[in-house]
Design a protein around this motif. Sequence first.
Motif, PDB file in Angstrom:
ATOM      1  N   PRO A   6     -56.659   4.517  -7.879  1.00  0.00           N
ATOM      2  CA  PRO A   6     -57.413   4.851  -6.637  1.00  0.00           C
ATOM      3  C   PRO A   6     -58.913   4.549  -6.600  1.00  0.00           C
ATOM      4  CG  PRO A   6     -55.863   6.520  -7.293  1.00  0.00           C
ATOM      5  CD  PRO A   6     -56.056   5.778  -8.228  1.00  0.00           C
ATOM      6  N   ARG A   7     -59.398   4.029  -5.727  1.00  0.00           N
ATOM      7  CA  ARG A   7     -60.802   3.748  -5.582  1.00  0.00           C
ATOM      8  C   ARG A   7     -61.514   4.899  -4.926  1.00  0.00           C
ATOM      9  NH1 ARG A   7     -59.026  -1.419  -2.276  1.00  0.00           N
ATOM     10  NH2 ARG A   7     -57.816   0.305  -1.509  1.00  0.00           N
ATOM     11  N   VAL A   8     -62.729   5.385  -5.589  1.00  0.00           N
ATOM     12  CA  VAL A   8     -63.364   6.555  -4.911  1.00  0.00           C
ATOM     13  C   VAL A   8     -64.867   6.080  -5.099  1.00  0.00           C
ATOM     14  CG1 VAL A   8     -64.098   8.918  -5.608  1.00  0.00           C
ATOM     15  CG2 VAL A   8     -61.650   8.307  -5.807  1.00  0.00           C
ATOM     16  N   LEU A   9     -65.404   6.455  -3.836  1.00  0.00           N
ATOM     17  CA  LEU A   9     -66.886   6.467  -3.670  1.00  0.00           C
ATOM     18  C   LEU A   9     -67.604   7.928  -3.691  1.00  0.00           C
ATOM     19  CD1 LEU A   9     -69.427   4.379  -2.821  1.00  0.00           C
ATOM     20  CD2 LEU A   9     -68.900   5.129  -0.485  1.00  0.00           C
ATOM     21  N   TYR A  10     -68.330   7.941  -4.774  1.00  0.00           N
ATOM     22  CA  TYR A  10     -68.855   9.093  -5.309  1.00  0.00           C
ATOM     23  C   TYR A  10     -70.219   9.206  -4.798  1.00  0.00           C
ATOM     24  CZ  TYR A  10     -69.444  13.223  -8.434  1.00  0.00           C
ATOM     25  OH  TYR A  10     -69.993  14.581  -9.095  1.00  0.00           O
ATOM     26  N   VAL A  11     -70.532  10.157  -3.865  1.00  0.00           N
ATOM     27  CA  VAL A  11     -71.758  10.253  -3.408  1.00  0.00           C
ATOM     28  C   VAL A  11     -72.717  11.423  -3.711  1.00  0.00           C
ATOM     29  CG1 VAL A  11     -73.287  10.762  -1.075  1.00  0.00           C
ATOM     30  CG2 VAL A  11     -70.925   9.635  -1.182  1.00  0.00           C
ATOM     31  N   THR A  12     -73.884  10.816  -4.538  1.00  0.00           N
ATOM     32  CA  THR A  12     -74.839  11.741  -5.118  1.00  0.00           C
ATOM     33  C   THR A  12     -76.085  11.265  -4.970  1.00  0.00           C
ATOM     34  OG1 THR A  12     -75.223  12.685  -7.487  1.00  0.00           O
ATOM     35  CG2 THR A  12     -74.257  10.652  -7.471  1.00  0.00           C
ATOM     36  N   ASP A  13     -77.293  11.955  -4.897  1.00  0.00           N
ATOM     37  CA  ASP A  13     -78.530  11.758  -5.078  1.00  0.00           C
ATOM     38  C   ASP A  13     -79.091  12.135  -6.593  1.00  0.00           C
ATOM     39  OD1 ASP A  13     -81.337  11.423  -5.184  1.00  0.00           O
ATOM     40  OD2 ASP A  13     -81.595  12.566  -3.324  1.00  0.00           O
ATOM     41  N   LEU A  14     -78.855  11.346  -7.401  1.00  0.00           N
ATOM     42  CA  LEU A  14     -79.377  11.616  -8.964  1.00  0.00           C
ATOM     43  C   LEU A  14     -80.767  11.785  -8.969  1.00  0.00           C
ATOM     44  CD1 LEU A  14     -77.156   8.819 -10.740  1.00  0.00           C
ATOM     45  CD2 LEU A  14     -76.681  11.321 -10.529  1.00  0.00           C
ATOM     46  N   ALA A  15     -81.773  11.568  -8.013  1.00  0.00           N
ATOM     47  CA  ALA A  15     -82.981  11.784  -8.252  1.00  0.00           C
ATOM     48  C   ALA A  15     -83.470  13.092  -7.577  1.00  0.00           C
ATOM     49  CB  ALA A  15     -84.023  10.705  -7.534  1.00  0.00           C
TER      50      ALA A  15
END
Length: 280
Positions: A6-15
Amino acid sequence: MPAARPRVLYVTDLAYQARGRRYCDEDIFLTSRLRAHFDLALCHPLDTAALMDGHDAVVVRNSGPVLGYQRAYDAFRARALEHGSRVYNPLTGKADMAGKQYLLDLTAAGYPVIPTVDRLADLHRLPPAHRYVVKPRLGADSLGLRIVPATRLDTHAGDDVLIQPHIDFAYEVSFYFVDDDFQYALYAPDPRRRWELKPYAATAADLEFARRFIDWNELGHGIQRVDACRAPDDGLLLVELEDLNPYLSLEALPERDRDAFVGAFTASLSRFVRGAVSAM
């Protein structure tokens, strides 16, 4: 044909800079474990709408308060709903995902929540207090929250805020769920240090309290955090029900409990993504 994995787009603001927390560390840890099961790509919340096509699911994690990118978030929601994209947590959440209206709704319905009104004319519905908490209707992460004396409340009230009595609680405690399953609880023994958390041994009564809000939200899939405070009468009152991108404070857990959470999260996301792939 769907990909073998499965292809997953993981949304995060690392900053993103949060008081007392390092969001980036949590998402670096989680994605390092999820990569064993998914083809994973990370993206900033501002880029989600442009990159979400071609993935089996979008996972919204530590993406920061939506107020910081409201137009981009609204565009992402609209695109996801229009195309039937699979978003984890699902976009049907009725709690913080949709603003703070739920605090008014739960108050009116008699749930054990810090009593909340949105008009000075309704102040008589709250317990009398010397100080009040005024928070934005669309706030998050304590942004815009103010504690004001009763004598100055009229200068802070307005159409875009909620009003609550200030409660001298003993401590705050959070209950963490994956889907409908309780995972762990953490609490802040010192109310002045909200993010200095320790493991909390939840009682049966505690879990009954927390599950009322999980059941009310009817989310089905995803991660939710029930934030509560221990009131002077020793009962629990809901502070917030975080159903969009709750920070998990995994660094406060023993390794065994952290691994157990990762296992539950991975299994939940696998079931969620399989549902997306089978619908193709």
